[in-house]
Design a protein around this motif. Structure first.
Motif, PDB file in Angstrom:
ATOM      1  N   CYS A 193       0.818  -1.217   0.000  1.00 53.15           N
ATOM      2  CA  CYS A 193       0.000   0.000   0.000  1.00 53.15           C
ATOM      3  C   CYS A 193       0.855   1.272   0.000  1.00 53.15           C
ATOM      4  O   CYS A 193       0.360   2.366  -0.232  1.00 53.15           O
ATOM      5  CB  CYS A 193      -0.944   0.007   1.186  1.00 53.15           C
ATOM      6  N   PHE A 194       2.133   1.107   0.260  1.00 53.44           N
ATOM      7  CA  PHE A 194       3.081   2.204   0.170  1.00 53.44           C
ATOM      8  C   PHE A 194       2.980   2.871  -1.205  1.00 53.44           C
ATOM      9  O   PHE A 194       3.224   4.063  -1.364  1.00 53.44           O
ATOM     10  CB  PHE A 194       4.476   1.603   0.398  1.00 53.44           C
ATOM     11  N   PHE A 195       2.629   2.092  -2.216  1.00 53.03           N
ATOM     12  CA  PHE A 195       2.594   2.616  -3.585  1.00 53.03           C
ATOM     13  C   PHE A 195       1.229   3.158  -3.993  1.00 53.03           C
ATOM     14  O   PHE A 195       1.040   3.625  -5.092  1.00 53.03           O
ATOM     15  CB  PHE A 195       3.029   1.518  -4.569  1.00 53.03           C
ATOM     16  N   TYR A 196       0.287   3.056  -3.074  1.00 54.97           N
ATOM     17  CA  TYR A 196      -1.063   3.526  -3.371  1.00 54.97           C
ATOM     18  C   TYR A 196      -1.174   5.001  -3.014  1.00 54.97           C
ATOM     19  O   TYR A 196      -0.685   5.432  -1.976  1.00 54.97           O
ATOM     20  CB  TYR A 196      -2.072   2.695  -2.556  1.00 54.97           C
ATOM     21  N   LYS A 197      -1.815   5.759  -3.873  1.00 59.84           N
ATOM     22  CA  LYS A 197      -2.000   7.171  -3.543  1.00 59.84           C
ATOM     23  C   LYS A 197      -3.455   7.531  -3.754  1.00 59.84           C
ATOM     24  O   LYS A 197      -3.978   7.350  -4.854  1.00 59.84           O
ATOM     25  CB  LYS A 197      -1.156   8.033  -4.483  1.00 59.84           C
ATOM     26  N   LYS A 198      -4.074   8.020  -2.680  1.00 59.72           N
ATOM     27  CA  LYS A 198      -5.469   8.425  -2.830  1.00 59.72           C
ATOM     28  C   LYS A 198      -5.443   9.896  -3.192  1.00 59.72           C
ATOM     29  O   LYS A 198      -5.192  10.747  -2.358  1.00 59.72           O
ATOM     30  CB  LYS A 198      -6.193   8.208  -1.510  1.00 59.72           C
ATOM     31  N   LYS A 199      -5.637  10.164  -4.438  1.00 56.83           N
ATOM     32  CA  LYS A 199      -5.444  11.543  -4.865  1.00 56.83           C
ATOM     33  C   LYS A 199      -6.410  11.857  -5.993  1.00 56.83           C
ATOM     34  O   LYS A 199      -6.668  10.992  -6.832  1.00 56.83           O
ATOM     35  CB  LYS A 199      -4.015  11.686  -5.395  1.00 56.83           C
ATOM     36  N   ASN A 200      -6.905  13.056  -5.997  1.00 53.33           N
ATOM     37  CA  ASN A 200      -7.641  13.493  -7.174  1.00 53.33           C
ATOM     38  C   ASN A 200      -6.729  14.426  -7.940  1.00 53.33           C
ATOM     39  O   ASN A 200      -6.208  15.385  -7.384  1.00 53.33           O
ATOM     40  CB  ASN A 200      -8.928  14.212  -6.772  1.00 53.33           C
ATOM     41  N   TYR A 201      -6.507  14.105  -9.164  1.00 55.85           N
ATOM     42  CA  TYR A 201      -5.580  14.906  -9.946  1.00 55.85           C
ATOM     43  C   TYR A 201      -6.369  15.995 -10.656  1.00 55.85           C
ATOM     44  O   TYR A 201      -7.353  15.707 -11.332  1.00 55.85           O
ATOM     45  CB  TYR A 201      -4.849  14.011 -10.947  1.00 55.85           C
ATOM     46  N   SER A 202      -5.933  17.229 -10.490  1.00 49.71           N
ATOM     47  CA  SER A 202      -6.749  18.312 -11.053  1.00 49.71           C
ATOM     48  C   SER A 202      -6.344  18.644 -12.489  1.00 49.71           C
ATOM     49  O   SER A 202      -7.182  18.855 -13.345  1.00 49.71           O
ATOM     50  CB  SER A 202      -6.665  19.541 -10.171  1.00 49.71           C
ATOM     51  N   ILE A 203      -5.027  18.659 -12.762  1.00 50.70           N
ATOM     52  CA  ILE A 203      -4.626  19.024 -14.130  1.00 50.70           C
ATOM     53  C   ILE A 203      -4.320  17.746 -14.897  1.00 50.70           C
ATOM     54  O   ILE A 203      -3.267  17.128 -14.725  1.00 50.70           O
ATOM     55  CB  ILE A 203      -3.395  19.954 -14.128  1.00 50.70           C
ATOM     56  N   VAL A 204      -5.260  17.359 -15.694  1.00 54.98           N
ATOM     57  CA  VAL A 204      -5.078  16.121 -16.452  1.00 54.98           C
ATOM     58  C   VAL A 204      -5.276  16.452 -17.917  1.00 54.98           C
ATOM     59  O   VAL A 204      -6.290  17.023 -18.297  1.00 54.98           O
ATOM     60  CB  VAL A 204      -6.119  15.068 -15.997  1.00 54.98           C
ATOM     61  N   SER A 205      -4.261  16.148 -18.724  1.00 51.75           N
ATOM     62  CA  SER A 205      -4.428  16.455 -20.150  1.00 51.75           C
ATOM     63  C   SER A 205      -3.791  15.359 -20.993  1.00 51.75           C
ATOM     64  O   SER A 205      -3.155  14.447 -20.463  1.00 51.75           O
ATOM     65  CB  SER A 205      -3.767  17.794 -20.464  1.00 51.75           C
ATOM     66  N   ASN A 206      -3.944  15.467 -22.299  1.00 48.16           N
ATOM     67  CA  ASN A 206      -3.333  14.488 -23.209  1.00 48.16           C
ATOM     68  C   ASN A 206      -1.815  14.621 -23.181  1.00 48.16           C
ATOM     69  O   ASN A 206      -1.296  15.688 -22.843  1.00 48.16           O
ATOM     70  CB  ASN A 206      -3.773  14.753 -24.655  1.00 48.16           C
TER      71      ASN A 206
END
Ligand code: PMV
Length: 354
Positions: free
Chosen positions: A5-18
């Motif tokens: 779980c060390f590699f798990y990140k609970k995150k919402n990414y705001s800047i997402v682009s191609n």
């Protein structure tokens, strides 16, 4: 917290682009082989392994990611040397499925994967290590774009962790040089989830090793390593194999320190024949060696005896032979290989063990 779980990140990414990311990753040759997976675990090895990464034998992967429409199924396309390969898709979808918990941002995208190897496709050289590790590095490059706080050490650790979920030995391809994967009591930091660069003293002779790969059979293997790993679960000699591999690792640590090349060579030959003995005695049984593999092994033994040169072989999961020797002895050995062994091979590939 469980260690993975060390590699798990609970995150919402705001800047997402191609975007597009490109990464390169090496193939590797194991000195002590990973053989067998722990029951009911995903890609956890029965024993620890160590390999050299091969500088000239690598994959370059370009990962093109574009925003996916919500509620639409994810699309993945894969091209190998410019040709679309739909037969690779089940493995790739399985990989994305396995890593989705750790890389939640992947859900935003569709992907096009474009990949190329430096080594010929039909060479029997396992490309899963270099290709899965290159893909894992690409995915981490996307993660880095989304999370600028990401540190280099974490980047590599997680890339190795993800690569392992694609193909076990791929996790060792993340680093150059000697790389260890799998927990071993004598190697500090070694663990089953990701690889680490070999942490102890290495004598200079082991920093300049050449690998001449004799491609003896270009056909795809009739028994895949994934099947071979499974057969270890009911193998009558599995326990002994584990003890043998663990002991070999202990011996290798002191050999690498003192620089005893003949001891190193005997150990890797013995280890690779042990791997082949496992496959020959599993049920169903199989033989990876071809007649020309045996010709080559005997020729190497004869030449070594008569020339006193430090040339030793190791075998991977197939008929091909890797000849390892110190770079200082390359001139004479290469001349001998091209005059005496060429007839037994379909191709010869050369690489520095970086
Ligand atoms: O990573 P896999 O599942 O293809 O297994 C690799 C097994 C060997 O090449 C035989 C040994 C190793 O450690 O690379």
């Amino acid at each position: 917290m469980k260690s993975h779980c060390f590699f798990y990140k609970k995150k919402n990414y705001s800047i997402v682009s191609n975007g597009v990311v490109t990464k390169k990753s090496y193939s590797n040759i194991a000195l002590i082989k990973y053989w067998g997976k722990r029951k009911n675990k995903i890609q956890i090895p029965m024993n620890s392994s160590i390999s050299y990464s091969l500088e000239e034998v690598y994959t370059v992967t370009k990962l093109i990611y574009s925003l996916r429409e919500r509620k639409k199924k994810r699309s993945i396309k894969i091209f190998f040397s410019g040709k679309e390969k739909t037969n690779f898709l089940p493995k790739i979808f399985e990989f994305f499925h396995r890593i989705s918990f750790y890389c939640s941002y992947l859900r935003y995208f569709n992907f096009v994967i474009k990949t190329d190897n430096t080594f010929p496709h039909s060479s029997g050289i396992a490309s899963s290590a270099s290709s899965m590790s290159a893909l894992a590095l690409c995915i981490m490059e996307i993660e880095k774009k989304l999370d600028s706080s990401l540190k280099e050490a974490f980047f590599l650790k997680k890339a190795s962790f993800l690569a392992r979920l694609g193909s076990g030995s791929a996790c060792r391809s993340i680093y150059p040089g000697l790389v260890v994967w799998g927990k071993h009591k004598s190697i500090k930091g070694s663990n089953n989830l990701y690889s680490i660069p070999y942490p102890y003293k290495i004598h200079p002779i082991f920093k300049k090793i050449w690998d001449t790969i004799l491609v003896i059979d270009e056909e795809p293997k009739k028994i895949l390593s994934s099947k071979g790993h499974q057969l270890m679960n009911h193998h009558p000699y599995a326990k002994e194999r584990l003890k043998f591999a663990n002991r070999n690792m202990d011996q290798l640590i002191s050999i690498l320190k003192i620089g005893d090349f003949p001891k190193f060579g005997e150990l890797i030959e013995h280890e690779s024949l042990n791997l082949h003995a496992m496959i020959m005695t599993s049920n169903p049984y199989f033989l990876w060696m071809r007649p020309n593999t045996l010709h080559v092994l005997h020729k190497v033994w004869d030449f070594r005896k008569q020339s006193k040169k430090n040339i030793y072989f190791t075998l991977d999961a197939g008929a091909n032979v890797h000849l390892l020797y110190p770079i200082q002895e390359k001139k004479v050995i290469i001349r001998w290989i091209y005059s005496e062994l060429i007839y037994y091979c379909k191709k010869i590939i050369e690489s520095f063990c970086q």
